[in-house]
Scaffold this motif. Structure first.
Motif, PDB file in Angstrom:
ATOM      1  N   GLU A 165      -0.662   8.510  12.454  1.00  0.00           N
ATOM      2  CA  GLU A 165      -0.937   9.299  11.258  1.00  0.00           C
ATOM      3  C   GLU A 165      -0.744   8.459  10.005  1.00  0.00           C
ATOM      4  O   GLU A 165       0.118   7.574   9.962  1.00  0.00           O
ATOM      5  N   MET A 166      -1.561   8.756   8.991  1.00  0.00           N
ATOM      6  CA  MET A 166      -1.357   8.206   7.658  1.00  0.00           C
ATOM      7  C   MET A 166      -0.971   9.338   6.712  1.00  0.00           C
ATOM      8  O   MET A 166      -1.345  10.495   6.924  1.00  0.00           O
ATOM      9  N   LEU A 167      -0.273   8.983   5.648  1.00  0.00           N
ATOM     10  CA  LEU A 167      -0.063   9.888   4.526  1.00  0.00           C
ATOM     11  C   LEU A 167      -1.080   9.510   3.457  1.00  0.00           C
ATOM     12  O   LEU A 167      -1.046   8.383   2.947  1.00  0.00           O
ATOM     13  N   ARG A 168      -1.981  10.427   3.167  1.00  0.00           N
ATOM     14  CA  ARG A 168      -2.975  10.167   2.114  1.00  0.00           C
ATOM     15  C   ARG A 168      -2.542  10.850   0.823  1.00  0.00           C
ATOM     16  O   ARG A 168      -2.197  12.031   0.806  1.00  0.00           O
ATOM     17  N   LEU A 169      -2.568  10.089  -0.266  1.00  0.00           N
ATOM     18  CA  LEU A 169      -2.350  10.595  -1.615  1.00  0.00           C
ATOM     19  C   LEU A 169      -3.648  10.401  -2.384  1.00  0.00           C
ATOM     20  O   LEU A 169      -4.292   9.359  -2.272  1.00  0.00           O
ATOM     21  N   ASP A 183      -3.580   5.396   0.975  1.00  0.00           N
ATOM     22  CA  ASP A 183      -3.262   5.738   2.358  1.00  0.00           C
ATOM     23  C   ASP A 183      -2.095   4.865   2.831  1.00  0.00           C
ATOM     24  O   ASP A 183      -2.179   3.641   2.795  1.00  0.00           O
ATOM     25  N   LEU A 184      -1.023   5.501   3.298  1.00  0.00           N
ATOM     26  CA  LEU A 184       0.153   4.772   3.747  1.00  0.00           C
ATOM     27  C   LEU A 184       0.388   5.040   5.226  1.00  0.00           C
ATOM     28  O   LEU A 184       0.359   6.199   5.655  1.00  0.00           O
ATOM     29  N   TRP A 185       0.622   3.987   5.993  1.00  0.00           N
ATOM     30  CA  TRP A 185       0.973   4.168   7.395  1.00  0.00           C
ATOM     31  C   TRP A 185       1.811   3.006   7.912  1.00  0.00           C
ATOM     32  O   TRP A 185       1.839   1.921   7.327  1.00  0.00           O
ATOM     33  N   LEU A 186       2.524   3.285   9.009  1.00  0.00           N
ATOM     34  CA  LEU A 186       3.383   2.318   9.670  1.00  0.00           C
ATOM     35  C   LEU A 186       2.891   2.137  11.101  1.00  0.00           C
ATOM     36  O   LEU A 186       3.154   2.986  11.962  1.00  0.00           O
ATOM     37  N   PRO A 187       2.179   1.075  11.375  1.00  0.00           N
ATOM     38  CA  PRO A 187       1.770   0.848  12.771  1.00  0.00           C
ATOM     39  C   PRO A 187       2.986   0.765  13.691  1.00  0.00           C
ATOM     40  O   PRO A 187       4.069   0.321  13.282  1.00  0.00           O
ATOM     41  N   ASP A 188       2.806   1.197  14.903  1.00  0.00           N
ATOM     42  CA  ASP A 188       3.895   1.210  15.880  1.00  0.00           C
ATOM     43  C   ASP A 188       4.493  -0.187  16.017  1.00  0.00           C
ATOM     44  O   ASP A 188       3.797  -1.169  16.271  1.00  0.00           O
ATOM     45  N   GLY A 189       5.812  -0.277  15.829  1.00  0.00           N
ATOM     46  CA  GLY A 189       6.511  -1.548  15.991  1.00  0.00           C
ATOM     47  C   GLY A 189       6.359  -2.506  14.833  1.00  0.00           C
ATOM     48  O   GLY A 189       6.873  -3.633  14.902  1.00  0.00           O
ATOM     49  N   SER A 190       5.703  -2.112  13.758  1.00  0.00           N
ATOM     50  CA  SER A 190       5.444  -3.027  12.649  1.00  0.00           C
ATOM     51  C   SER A 190       6.615  -3.081  11.682  1.00  0.00           C
ATOM     52  O   SER A 190       7.261  -2.062  11.391  1.00  0.00           O
ATOM     53  N   TYR A 194       1.754  -0.483   5.645  1.00  0.00           N
ATOM     54  CA  TYR A 194       0.384  -0.752   5.230  1.00  0.00           C
ATOM     55  C   TYR A 194      -0.045   0.299   4.215  1.00  0.00           C
ATOM     56  O   TYR A 194       0.265   1.496   4.354  1.00  0.00           O
ATOM     57  N   VAL A 195      -0.781  -0.160   3.205  1.00  0.00           N
ATOM     58  CA  VAL A 195      -1.263   0.723   2.141  1.00  0.00           C
ATOM     59  C   VAL A 195      -2.727   0.392   1.867  1.00  0.00           C
ATOM     60  O   VAL A 195      -3.035  -0.718   1.404  1.00  0.00           O
ATOM     61  N   GLY A 196      -3.606   1.335   2.183  1.00  0.00           N
ATOM     62  CA  GLY A 196      -5.012   1.179   1.855  1.00  0.00           C
ATOM     63  C   GLY A 196      -5.319   1.918   0.568  1.00  0.00           C
ATOM     64  O   GLY A 196      -4.957   3.089   0.413  1.00  0.00           O
ATOM     65  N   VAL A 197      -5.960   1.246  -0.374  1.00  0.00           N
ATOM     66  CA  VAL A 197      -6.242   1.829  -1.687  1.00  0.00           C
ATOM     67  C   VAL A 197      -7.743   1.785  -1.939  1.00  0.00           C
ATOM     68  O   VAL A 197      -8.405   0.773  -1.644  1.00  0.00           O
ATOM     69  N   TRP A 348      -8.932  -2.188  -1.072  1.00  0.00           N
ATOM     70  CA  TRP A 348      -8.166  -3.313  -0.537  1.00  0.00           C
ATOM     71  C   TRP A 348      -7.033  -2.778   0.324  1.00  0.00           C
ATOM     72  O   TRP A 348      -6.811  -1.564   0.393  1.00  0.00           O
ATOM     73  N   LEU A 349      -6.304  -3.686   0.957  1.00  0.00           N
ATOM     74  CA  LEU A 349      -5.146  -3.317   1.748  1.00  0.00           C
ATOM     75  C   LEU A 349      -3.947  -4.133   1.300  1.00  0.00           C
ATOM     76  O   LEU A 349      -4.052  -5.345   1.057  1.00  0.00           O
ATOM     77  N   GLU A 350      -2.804  -3.463   1.160  1.00  0.00           N
ATOM     78  CA  GLU A 350      -1.536  -4.112   0.837  1.00  0.00           C
ATOM     79  C   GLU A 350      -0.570  -3.937   2.005  1.00  0.00           C
ATOM     80  O   GLU A 350      -0.685  -2.977   2.770  1.00  0.00           O
ATOM     81  N   ALA A 351       0.386  -4.856   2.090  1.00  0.00           N
ATOM     82  CA  ALA A 351       1.430  -4.751   3.108  1.00  0.00           C
ATOM     83  C   ALA A 351       2.770  -5.097   2.470  1.00  0.00           C
ATOM     84  O   ALA A 351       2.878  -6.060   1.698  1.00  0.00           O
ATOM     85  N   TYR A 352       3.789  -4.299   2.805  1.00  0.00           N
ATOM     86  CA  TYR A 352       5.134  -4.467   2.254  1.00  0.00           C
ATOM     87  C   TYR A 352       6.120  -4.557   3.408  1.00  0.00           C
ATOM     88  O   TYR A 352       6.116  -3.707   4.297  1.00  0.00           O
TER      89      TYR A 352
END
Length: 653
Positions: A165-169, A183-190, A194-197, A348-352
């Motif tokens: 699941e993602m959380l979409r704002l 769009d924010l999500w955490l891939p399993d084990g990551s 991840y943030v898609g804008v 784009w995609l960001e990762a934190y």
């Protein structure tokens, strides 16, 4: 694969100030924006940067209102939150406050990767006023902190590319009339969030676009970015190229080495991976990286001089650690806007996530090691692949709606007939603020209010202005038309619209106030003072109760009237306005400052000094505003007391 990522609701309880009501007066005066440079200095910039610095900078807040009703008294308050969690990270998101990521915890080590503000304290840093520090914020619109800093966003669950699941704002950004999503999500084990804008331009014309992701981190760190040069912007409104990491003999990549507040926009070479990190003395910290579209990287520091330290206390609570900001944006600097072509989008995609690398040492070696560690933790190719995997999901329709934003997007979609897959602006979100504009859209007439009250929000985009021009010329229609014409730069026509409305309007003060602003902007200060005095008198006669709307209107108009009357040294009339304000309004810090100036103009210097000695706090003191210090210097030659020192630049002789 077992998906362990979860999204759950929580209530985050913090000592918090109330936001209070918005200012009901349309913001007609030009922006008091500190992040700008003089036109003559553009000649020294690279051609593409100079072009983007000059490309349609924002000149007005309209149609957005100013948010200045907050105070500084804290009480425990519950803030709605969504928590995204896998087995490696826990991210806490505040949908009612701009979608801010308030916390990002690395679970295996228990480390908080962000600066997590222990309080919620609005301050005057957003384009429209209320803003708060801490976490990761999403800045869209124009140079500065977004007008959505303290506003609710739409939120929903959406399928993620990995089957979770993602959380979409999402929301409609009103300064530039652009819908956007995060769009924010955490891939399993990551170990990475991840943030898609995506920012879309549905219009048939190009639009200036602006985006900076702003990350607050503890300031006891070293900030790394792959650059040998940076563009330095201090609050002297100069942009100059400086070497990285050191100039003037000081390594500026350590935030606590800088004396004054400053921005450092890193010149990341073309083709180099885009990233920025903040690492503590032990080499632990946060890294942000992205696909190449998000070009810019920046460090903001408060500096160690008293003004910067005072701001740090002001935004949080004394005794807590300070912070700096690392940022990522669409352009090299925040003074620029990029061109978003008609009926197009940018994404784009960001990762934190966490990064462990030695922070100290020679710059090239430190960067090389950090990039190797980042590549091992999150290969560059994986970020590009994650972006490619996310793109088809950007249009996925939301499932469970988790939170609701404003109704302005629904109104614009209704007017434009746009289809925006993935970001539905449902008509169920239309509310009282949109109702008269919906009636104008349906019938061609703007409805007159059923009861006397301050006028609602004005819309100023060309399509709304066109509708107002063809609608029956009622007083309220002429009022809103004048605001739209003023925004478009047709000030003479705006004045004519307001003057026509005066002839039949049951409520005069909103029109007189608009005409007073027009007088002030054209240098007619005496006439502006006359009109402000008349407007305030009319408001006091018309006010129906002591509810939030009327109280906010009285305070806002009283403040402007006092400032206009004091500017032409009409102390007696200013005192008459002061005496008609509610005691609770007069007790506020902004009005205590005005009272000190009024006493000084009246020749009561000792009583003016006593206001400072008694102490006050101007809750909505603007970033870079030196009004408190200027008034103090008119009263005395003594040094400015530390509690009033918010200076963000060296004192000029």
């Amino acid at each position: 694969m077992v998906i362990v990522t979860t999204i759950r609701r929580e209530v985050l309880t913090l000592p918090a100030a109330e936001l209070g009501p918005d200012n009901p007066l349309p913001p007609l005066r030009p922006l008091d924006e500190v992040h700008r440079i003089e036109d003559r200095d553009r000649d020294e910039l690279p051609r593409d940067m100079a072009r983007q610095v000059g490309y349609e900078p924002l000149r007005s807040l309209l149609p957005v209102r100013v948010r200045d009703g907050y105070a500084r008294a804290h009480e425990p308050r519950g803030l709605d939150a969504f928590v995204l969690e896998n087995d490696r990270l826990r991210a806490t998101v505040l949908p009612g406050l701009g979608g801010r990521v308030a916390s990002l915890v690395h679970l295996p080590t228990g480390r908080e990767l962000l600066y997590r503000n222990p309080v919620f304290q609005p301050a005057n840093f957003a384009l429209n006023g209320a803003w708060y520090s801490g976490g990761i914020e999403w800045n869209i619109g124009a140079t500065g902190h977004t007008t959505l800093s303290c506003s609710p966003l739409h939120a929903a669950r959406v399928p993620a590319p990995d089957g979770g699941e993602m959380l979409r704002l999402w929301e409609w950004e009103r300064l530039r009339d652009l819908p956007f999503q995060v769009d924010l999500w955490l891939p399993d084990g990551s170990d990475f969030l991840y943030v898609g804008v995506r920012v879309r331009n549905p219009h048939e014309r190009p639009v200036p676009a602006y985006w900076w992701s702003n990350i607050a981190v503890p300031e006891e760190c070293r900030v790394l970015a792959p650059a040998e040069e940076a563009w330095h912007f201090g609050y002297e409104r100069m942009l100059r190229r400086v070497p990285v990491p050191s100039y003037d003999g000081i390594d500026r990549t350590y935030p606590l080495n800088s004396p004054y507040a400053a921005d450092y926009f890193y010149e990341v070479p073309d083709g180099r991976r885009r990233w920025i990190a903040a690492l503590d003395a032990d080499g632990h910290g946060l890294v942000q990286t992205s696909t190449g579209v998000l070009r810019g990287r920046k460090l903001f520091v408060w500096g160690v001089e008293p003004g910067g330290r005072r701001w740090q206390e002001w935004l949080t609570e004394p005794g807590t650690g300070g912070y700096c900001e690392i940022q990522a944006g669409l352009a090299r600097t925040q003074l620029e806007h990029v061109r978003l072509e008609a009926e197009s989008e940018v994404s784009w995609l960001e990762a934190y996530g966490p990064l462990d690398a030695p922070p100290d040492g020679e710059w090239p070696a430190v960067l090389r090691t950090a990039e190797e560690r980042l590549q091992a933790a999150l290969p560059r190719a994986d970020v590009d692949a994650a972006y490619a995997a996310w793109k088809p999901y950007a249009d996925a329709e939301p499932g469970e709606i988790l939170a609701t934003g404003s109704g302005w997007g629904a109104l614009e979609v209704r007017r434009g007939g746009w289809k925006l897959p993935g970001t539905p602006f449902d008509e169920s979100t239309l509310g009282e603020a949109q109702a008269p504009w919906l009636e104008l859209l349906r019938s061609g007439s703007f409805p007159e209010p059923r009861r006397v009250r301050p006028p609602g929000e004005s819309l100023v985009a060309p399509h709304w202005r066109d509708m107002l021009e063809t609608a029956p010329a009622t007083p309220l229609t002429e009022y809103h038309l004048g605001v739209a014409q003023w925004h478009a730069g047709d000030r003479a026509q705006a004045v004519r619209s307001w003057e026509r409305a005066l002839e039949l309007a049951p409520s005069l003060w909103p029109l007189l106030r608009c005409l007073a602003v027009a007088d002030r902007e054209s240098g007619q200060h005496e006439r502006a003072a006359d009109r402000y005095a008349d407007a305030f008198d009319d408001l006091c006669h018309e006010r129906r109760d002591d509810g939030a709307q009327w109280t906010a209107a009285t305070a806002a108009l009283g403040r402007e009237a006092l400032q206009a009357l004091l500017a032409v040294r009409r102390a007696a009339q200013a005192r008459a306005v002061w005496d008609r304000l509610r005691p609770a309004t007069r007790a506020g810090g902004r009005f205590r400052l005005i009272e000190a100036e009024l006493l000084l103009v009246e020749g009561r210097r000792g009583e003016a000094r006593a206001v400072f000695d008694a102490g006050f706090e101007v809750a909505d003191l603007r970033e870079g505003d030196e009004a408190v210090g200027r008034l103090w210097s008119r009263l005395t030659d003594e040094p400015l007391p530390a509690r009033y020192d918010f200076r963000m630049r060296p004192t000029t002789p």
